[in-house]
Motif scaffolding. Structure first.
Motif, PDB file in Angstrom:
ATOM      1  N   SER A 151       8.958   5.107  11.206  1.00 24.18           N
ATOM      2  CA  SER A 151       7.919   5.245  10.781  1.00 24.18           C
ATOM      3  C   SER A 151       6.810   6.462  11.219  1.00 24.18           C
ATOM      4  O   SER A 151       6.960   6.923  11.938  1.00 24.18           O
ATOM      5  CB  SER A 151       7.247   3.896  11.717  1.00 24.18           C
ATOM      6  OG  SER A 151       5.658   3.351  11.417  1.00 24.18           O
ATOM      7  N   ASN A 256       6.155   6.876   1.542  1.00 26.37           N
ATOM      8  CA  ASN A 256       7.959   6.618   1.470  1.00 26.37           C
ATOM      9  C   ASN A 256       7.530   5.482  -0.157  1.00 26.37           C
ATOM     10  O   ASN A 256       9.114   5.008  -0.699  1.00 26.37           O
ATOM     11  CB  ASN A 256       8.180   5.645   2.341  1.00 26.37           C
ATOM     12  CG  ASN A 256       9.528   5.783   2.243  1.00 26.37           C
ATOM     13  OD1 ASN A 256      10.204   6.309   2.266  1.00 26.37           O
ATOM     14  ND2 ASN A 256      10.304   4.729   3.322  1.00 26.37           N
ATOM     15  N   LEU A 257       7.094   4.999  -1.284  1.00 26.03           N
ATOM     16  CA  LEU A 257       6.867   5.079  -2.271  1.00 26.03           C
ATOM     17  C   LEU A 257       6.941   3.152  -2.173  1.00 26.03           C
ATOM     18  O   LEU A 257       7.251   3.132  -3.833  1.00 26.03           O
ATOM     19  CB  LEU A 257       7.155   5.553  -2.821  1.00 26.03           C
ATOM     20  CG  LEU A 257       6.840   7.054  -3.220  1.00 26.03           C
ATOM     21  CD1 LEU A 257       7.488   7.531  -4.700  1.00 26.03           C
ATOM     22  CD2 LEU A 257       5.359   7.245  -3.967  1.00 26.03           C
ATOM     23  N   THR A 393      -5.308   2.032   2.495  1.00 27.88           N
ATOM     24  CA  THR A 393      -3.935   1.033   3.442  1.00 27.88           C
ATOM     25  C   THR A 393      -4.046   1.021   4.644  1.00 27.88           C
ATOM     26  O   THR A 393      -3.606   0.280   5.607  1.00 27.88           O
ATOM     27  CB  THR A 393      -2.891   2.084   3.514  1.00 27.88           C
ATOM     28  OG1 THR A 393      -3.778   3.632   3.217  1.00 27.88           O
ATOM     29  CG2 THR A 393      -2.428   1.862   1.572  1.00 27.88           C
TER      30      THR A 393
HETATM   31  N1  F0G Z   1      -1.235   4.517   3.546  1.00 29.26           N
HETATM   32  C1  F0G Z   1      -0.447   3.815   5.128  1.00 29.26           C
HETATM   33  C2  F0G Z   1      -1.993   4.685   5.879  1.00 29.26           C
HETATM   34  C3  F0G Z   1       0.644   4.616   5.328  1.00 29.26           C
HETATM   35  O1  F0G Z   1       1.053   3.718   6.324  1.00 29.26           O
HETATM   36  C4  F0G Z   1       1.810   4.945   4.014  1.00 29.26           C
HETATM   37  C5  F0G Z   1       3.122   4.320   4.682  1.00 29.26           C
HETATM   38  C6  F0G Z   1       1.076   4.386   2.900  1.00 29.26           C
HETATM   39  C7  F0G Z   1      -0.125   5.151   3.039  1.00 29.26           C
HETATM   40  C8  F0G Z   1       1.677   4.600   2.191  1.00 29.26           C
HETATM   41  O2  F0G Z   1       2.576   3.760   1.762  1.00 29.26           O
HETATM   42  O3  F0G Z   1       5.527   4.657   2.170  1.00 29.26           O
HETATM   43  O4  F0G Z   1       4.869   2.640   0.726  1.00 29.26           O
HETATM   44  O5  F0G Z   1       4.149   5.085  -0.002  1.00 29.26           O
HETATM   45  N2  F0G Z   1       3.563   4.229   6.079  1.00 29.26           N
HETATM   46  C9  F0G Z   1       4.508   4.305   5.985  1.00 29.26           C
HETATM   47  C10 F0G Z   1       4.946   3.906   7.773  1.00 29.26           C
HETATM   48  C11 F0G Z   1       5.704   5.268   5.736  1.00 29.26           C
HETATM   49  O6  F0G Z   1       5.719   4.199   8.271  1.00 29.26           O
HETATM   50  O7  F0G Z   1       3.618   3.120   8.181  1.00 29.26           O
HETATM   51  P1  F0G Z   1       4.327   3.975   1.492  1.00 29.26           P
END
Ligand code: F0G
Length: 459
Positions: A151, A256-257, A393
């Motif tokens: 992560s 990571n999409l 997010t």
């Molecule tokens: N925004 C936030 C705040 C995130 O934590 C993540 C991904 C993303 C956007 C991108 O989302 O990976 O689905 O394209 N965080 C992951 C983690 C990789 O380990 O917390 P994604």
């Protein structure tokens, strides 16, 4: 249907590769196709007749107090019919995130209006909770005693909390020194075994995938399709809040999409089931220094994605060079006539400050959405009149260092700190800085400061 009733449909796993499409039992403990290594989808044999009034059922549950109804994920359980017993559900009341107008950010991006759905208002402060509750349900179904993930900080915070609630071992693999402090604090507090890998996210991901093959660890990264089942409900809840009116665009940051893939699946399922009349267009936004998908599009969309060996962005959540779900993301953008945009560090920082001026805090990765929209409007991809929703997010409190450094003119793309800055390069311009002022503890001086302040309009 009673509030506790859990619908069943035939759920199975299917390889997403069109020339493979191998299927597996939903109770198999696998993450990718055993035949070709492709990514798997959770698929269902829907009983359409039973779903014709399901939107009314979802609305009716808003009046219930049962935890399975108040969860912004399990409220939509007819569209998640893979659990085999309600006892598998571990819920913290995830989802239930607000949709707000962001008028200043809209103006900044060149839009007439902009709505944001703030996934940072989740129990652990990010959209990962939507997916963790479903991933954990599957972990319980399989009888897993230990769950793990790599992560950039939010997945680990979420996994740690849900593992604690479920009473199983949580083990998180994080890139040493490269995750926001708030996120590290969470995984420690929630009792997860926290492994700081001497490497970046992509190294941590490679290692945890290997260990999920060679040890009993159950992998709860978004390569696990049951995680994406929960994240697809972000699409459902957004539409429910809009009385099932489909927006023109939904914009998300891309790391990571997994998230863009999940949203694509959510909207597509509603459309296939005849529950919505059209699909929104999806836009995924990457940071310039960690933009392998955008580079794949720019290079003509052929062959495999070329990983970025040393991904670099202050938006550490999306500092990812080899995104696991890129093929699902491409598929989601194909389904929805979507686009992929890239933004600079400066653009992310300014967009975040602009959201702040709307009274909306978020972490840097989330602000990439508004920065991306500004570009897409200026490139005439998004119409200024369009009905747009940005998915924020993560919560602002995850990474307060970034915010304070921006507002004090101390934000550098390349910096090292011990107790103070020891090395700094690539200073970002604090375009919308709100610098704290040093004042004496003297009421007379402060009175004058306040009177002067009232002569000018609010920021
Ligand atoms: N925004 C936030 C705040 C995130 O934590 C993540 C991904 C993303 C956007 C991108 O989302 O990976 O689905 O394209 N965080 C992951 C983690 C990789 O380990 O917390 P994604």
């Amino acid at each position: 249907m009673s509030s506790e009733g859990f619908p069943r449909a035939t759920a199975y796993l299917q390889c997403m590769e069109t020339n493979c499409q191998a299927t597996y039992d939903a109770g198999e403990r696998i993450y990718t196709c055993e035949q070709c290594g492709g990514l798997l989808d959770v698929q269902y044999e829907w009983q359409r007749a039973r779903l014709f009034d399901v939107l009314e059922t979802f609305d009716a549950r808003r009046a219930s107090f049962h935890p399975h109804d108040t969860s912004g994920v399990w409220r939509f359980r007819e569209l998640l019919p893979f659990v085999t017993s309600p006892a598998q559900i571990v819920t913290l009341g995830e989802g239930n995130t607000p949709v707000w107008d962001a008028p200043r950010s809209a103006g900044y991006a060149g839009l007439k209006r902009l709505a944001v759905k703030h996934q940072g208002i989740n129990p652990t402060g990010s959209f990962k909770d939507n997916g963790m509750t479903t991933g954990m349900a599957q972990a319980r179904r399989l009888g897993a005693r230990a769950v793990a993930c790599a992560s950039t900080g939010n997945t680990s915070a979420s996994l740690a909390a849900y593992a604690a609630r479920a009473g199983v071992h949580g083990i998180v693999f994080i890139p040493g020194g490269r995750i926001a402090y708030g996120k590290l604090a969470q995984s420690l507090d929630y009792g997860a075994v926290t492994l700081q890998i001497e490497g970046n996210f992509d190294d941590a991901m490679r290692l945890v995938r290997e260990l999920a093959r060679t040890t009993p660890l159950y992998l709860l990264n978004s390569v696990n399709p049951f995680r994406l089942e929960g994240q697809k409900t972000i699409a459902f809840e957004l539409l429910q809040q809009r009385r099932w009116r489909v927006p023109d665009w939904v914009v998300v940051p891309g790391g990571n999409l997994g998230n863009v893939s999940a949203l694509g699946k959510g909207f597509k399922e509603l459309h296939n089931l005849g529950l919505i009349a059209r699909l929104p267009r999806l836009a995924v936004v990457q940071a310039e220094g960690a933009a392998p998908l955008a580079q794949w599009y720019a290079a003509g969309q052929t062959g495999n994605l070329a990983p970025v060996a040393r991904p670099k962005t202050l938006a550490t959540a999306i500092q990812i060079g080899n995104p696991v779900s890129w093929l699902k993301a491409v598929r989601a953008l194909e389904w929805t006539n979507g686009v992929c945009a890239v933004v600079s560090e400066q653009e992310i920082a300014d967009a975040k400050a602009m959201l702040g001026r709307d009274g909306i805090g978020c972490e840097p990765a989330s602000a990439a959405t508004v920065a991306g929209l500004r570009r897409l409007v200026s490139e005439r991809v998004v119409d200024p009149d369009a009905d747009v929703v940005a998915i924020l997010t993560g919560n602002a409190l995850k990474d307060p260092d970034f915010t304070v450094q921006y507002h004090t003119g101390q934000l550098y793309t390349d910096a090292e700190r011990e107790t103070h800055l020891t090395h700094a390069e690539g200073k970002l311009v604090p375009t919308f800085a709100n610098t704290p002022r040093q004042v004496p503890a003297d009421a007379t001086v402060l009175r004058q400061v306040i009177l002067d302040l009232l002569e000018t309009p609010p920021a």
